[in-house]
Design an enzyme around this catalytic site. Structure first.
Site, PDB file in Angstrom:
ATOM      1  N   TRP A 110       0.905  -1.198   0.030  1.00 22.59           N
ATOM      2  CA  TRP A 110      -0.128  -0.109   0.193  1.00 22.59           C
ATOM      3  C   TRP A 110       0.776   1.282  -0.152  1.00 22.59           C
ATOM      4  O   TRP A 110       0.420   2.426  -0.222  1.00 22.59           O
ATOM      5  CB  TRP A 110      -0.858  -0.069   1.288  1.00 22.59           C
ATOM      6  N   GLY A 144      -6.618   5.629   1.840  1.00 27.74           N
ATOM      7  CA  GLY A 144      -5.486   5.715   2.731  1.00 27.74           C
ATOM      8  C   GLY A 144      -5.884   6.609   3.642  1.00 27.74           C
ATOM      9  O   GLY A 144      -4.959   7.327   4.106  1.00 27.74           O
ATOM     10  N   GLY A 145      -7.339   6.804   4.203  1.00 26.31           N
ATOM     11  CA  GLY A 145      -7.559   7.663   5.235  1.00 26.31           C
ATOM     12  C   GLY A 145      -7.352   9.085   4.878  1.00 26.31           C
ATOM     13  O   GLY A 145      -6.973   9.954   6.196  1.00 26.31           O
ATOM     14  N   SER A 226     -12.502   2.709   0.835  1.00 30.64           N
ATOM     15  CA  SER A 226     -12.107   3.312   2.078  1.00 30.64           C
ATOM     16  C   SER A 226     -12.414   4.826   2.277  1.00 30.64           C
ATOM     17  O   SER A 226     -13.476   5.475   1.669  1.00 30.64           O
ATOM     18  CB  SER A 226     -10.743   2.839   2.532  1.00 30.64           C
ATOM     19  N   GLU A 353     -13.880  -6.096   8.340  1.00 32.36           N
ATOM     20  CA  GLU A 353     -13.132  -4.911   8.153  1.00 32.36           C
ATOM     21  C   GLU A 353     -12.298  -4.417   8.912  1.00 32.36           C
ATOM     22  O   GLU A 353     -11.472  -3.459   8.986  1.00 32.36           O
ATOM     23  CB  GLU A 353     -14.381  -3.589   7.921  1.00 32.36           C
ATOM     24  N   HIS A 466      -9.955  -5.420   5.331  1.00 28.04           N
ATOM     25  CA  HIS A 466     -10.246  -4.076   4.868  1.00 28.04           C
ATOM     26  C   HIS A 466      -9.281  -4.100   3.687  1.00 28.04           C
ATOM     27  O   HIS A 466      -8.057  -4.032   3.803  1.00 28.04           O
ATOM     28  CB  HIS A 466      -9.953  -3.003   5.816  1.00 28.04           C
TER      29      HIS A 466
END
Length: 602
Positions: A110, A144-145, A226, A353, A466
């Site tokens: 990621w 990626g928040g 997300s 999740e 998730h």
């Protein structure tokens, strides 16, 4: 004589074939160069499943947000005269790298795979060959928040989707963290939501240019996962985005998730905290921004993590906020009032999740063992994920998620904490969003992804994690060299077909009779489709008991016992001091009046 004729025929054939090859070659090259509104771009042909996909990687869609443009909304691009070489991915936007598990593919897959830079506003386009006419377009927004992410990850490669479904796939980079979401609300120097405006400008680019690539600007579906899915849901709310797309797909995220939107007070507070940490505290807001603009991006990144008094593994230190421009009001209010784009949506979540976040700080959890935890460790975990919640609030979660049939079985507590984190942050918000959205008469489709990938590098106990439906959506298991199982290939093919059908027609159902028909999700029955390698089933009311706890009971508990967010920490401390002064003053005044009364008549 006969031999002369033969030689002439052979020569003629040779030159004819050579001419055909040259014409074919120049035709292919013409197809690879496309004229956009800003200038010509050159792509490259990729061989995919015996056919061809043309990829254009790293096309600029905005001015680089450098210098005085840092913290500002993205600016439109000027024209270029040469041919832009769009044959490799561009820079990723500046961000902190996950170094929790060095050398471990599960976390490092990621991390950005291109250089980090503030000059990062580029997009990618994959088109099937031969170039289509009026093809449906799918635009990917990464997760990626809002703190990390890039469009160039292997798992987001659009070539398989483009080849198999003859759709056009687009993905863009957008600014993240403080550089993308720092906000001094009301100040044009740092209005907030810059990352969302980046996305919006990329959507405008698609409207203006996609016809030149063979795409249909009137058939554009946004899809994201997300924070990318939360972004998609915010475009449904933002009036400036409504004309830029047709439909929406939300994978494991929505704007009503507790991490997705920051209050105005908190956004401002975090900016002031960052200013303090970087030595940029000033009386004047504009001076603060001026100082922060002169800081090395690395210094800003290093201090981002410390702007909140407490952090959790799901902390979004700088994220979307109500700026009065992109977002005109709190998202929940806009949803309640029906102030959103009326269209079809496809929404869903994964079975487990929450587990991905447990190995980032919950006591007793590790990717290297079975993470069997005690009841005490479960309680400690609740403190980490709910730092501002009262003891009674945490006790109510513990009570609701304890398996009272067997409350001594340690595995139950491991599973329970994963469920708590997953239900609260992803599953229940997504269901609630879909319910509210469908109540306004919009067709919604909901899925529950249940398959654990055979290639998942994380331990077995973490389940269907998730983010790990993405490879199936992008069709990676269709590439046989990647060694997925045959069942996974079939599952991925089915998902790709359903996603593409939804994008094309607003309905994900396959035309073949042998596939399970995906029912419309209504707020009453709440039917959803399970996605797995065994038997796809239609179920109703996913996690109804747990979600009723989070949507109805838990908010009342917080209301009665106090849920202290970072803005309230300071306010309550100040109020407590003021209250003590007042009580002290009142006691002294009562003491004075009682003494005065006792003196009367002496």
């Amino acid at each position: 004589m006969h031999s002369k004729v033969t030689i002439i025929c052979i020569r003629f054939l040779f030159w004819f074939l050579l001419l055909c090859m040259l014409i074919g070659k120049s035709h292919t090259e013409d197809d690879i160069i496309i004229a956009t509104k800003n200038g010509k771009v050159r792509g490259m042909n990729l061989t995919v499943f015996g056919g061809t996909v043309t990829a254009f990687l790293g096309i600029p869609y905005a001015q680089p947000p450098l210098g005085r443009l840092r913290f500002k909304k993205p600016q439109s691009l000027t024209k270029w005269s040469d041919i832009w070489n769009a044959t490799k991915y561009a820079n990723s936007c500046c961000q902190n790298i996950d170094q929790s598990f060095p050398g471990f593919h599960g976390s490092e897959m990621w991390n950005p795979n291109t250089d980090l830079s503030e000059d990062c506003l580029y997009l990618n386009v994959w088109i099937p060959a031969p170039k289509p006419k009026n093809a449906t377009v799918l635009i990917w927004i990464y997760g990626g928040g809002f703190q990390t992410g890039t469009s160039s990850l292997h798992v987001y490669d659009g070539k398989f989707l483009a080849r198999v479904e003859r759709v056009i796939v687009v993905s863009m980079n957008y600014r993240v963290g403080a550089l993308g979401f720092l906000a001094l609300p009301g100040n044009p120097e740092a209005p907030g939501n810059m990352g969302l405006f980046d996305q919006q400008l990329a959507l405008q680019w698609v409207q203006k240019n996609i016809a030149a690539f063979g795409g249909n600007p009137k058939s554009v579906t946004l899809f994201g996962e997300s924070a990318g899915a939360a972004s998609v849901s915010l475009h449904l709310l933002s009036p400036g985005s409504h004309s830029l797309f047709t439909r929406a797909i939300l994978q494991s995220g929505s704007f009503n998730a507790p991490w997705a939107v920051t209050s105005l007070y908190e956004a401002r507070n975090r900016t002031l905290n960052l200013a303090k940490l970087t030595g940029c505290s000033r009386e004047n807001e504009t001076e603060i921004i001026k100082c922060l603009r002169n800081k090395d991006p690395q210094e800003i990144l290093l201090n981002e993590a410390f702007v909140v008094p407490y952090g959790t593994p799901l902390s979004v230190n700088f994220g979307p906020t109500v700026d009065g421009d992109f977002l005109t009001d709190m998202p929940d209010i806009l949803l309640e009032l029906g102030q959103f784009k009326k269209t079809q949506i496809l929404v869903g979540v994964n079975k487990d999740e929450g587990t991905a976040f447990l190995v980032y700080g919950a006591p007793g959890f590790s990717k290297d063992n079975n993470s069997i935890i005690t009841r005490k460790e479960f309680q400690e975990g609740l403190k980490i994920f709910f730092p501002g919640v009262s003891e009674f609030g945490k006790e109510s979660i513990l009570f609701h998620y304890t398996d009272w049939v067997d409350d001594q079985r340690p595995e139950n507590y491991r599973e329970a904490l994963g469920d708590v984190v997953g239900d609260y942050n992803f599953i229940c918000p997504a269901l609630e969003f879909t319910k509210k959205f469908s109540e306004w008469g919009n067709n919604a489709f909901f899925y529950y992804f249940e398959h654990r990938s055979s290639k998942l590098p994380w331990p077995e106990w973490m389940g269907v994690m998730h983010g790990y439906e993405i490879e199936f959506v992008f069709g990676l298991p269709l590439e046989r060299r990647d060694n997925y199982t045959k069942a996974e290939e079939i599952l991925s093919r089915s998902i790709v077909k359903r996603w593409a059908n939804f994008a094309k027609y607003g309905n994900p159902n396959e035309t073949q009779n042998n596939s399970t028909s995906w029912p419309v999700f209504k707020s009453t029955e709440q039917k959803y489709l399970t996605l797995n390698t065994e038997s796809t089933r239609i179920m109703t009311k996913l996690r109804a008991q747990q979600c009723r706890f989070w949507t109805s009971f838990f908010p009342k508990v917080l209301e009665m016992t106090g849920n202290i967010d970072e803005a309230e920490w300071e306010w309550k401390a100040g109020f407590h001091r003021w209250n003590n002064y007042m009580m002290d003053w009142k006691n002294q005044f009562n003491d004075y009046t009682s003494k005065k009364e006792s003196c009367v008549g002496l």
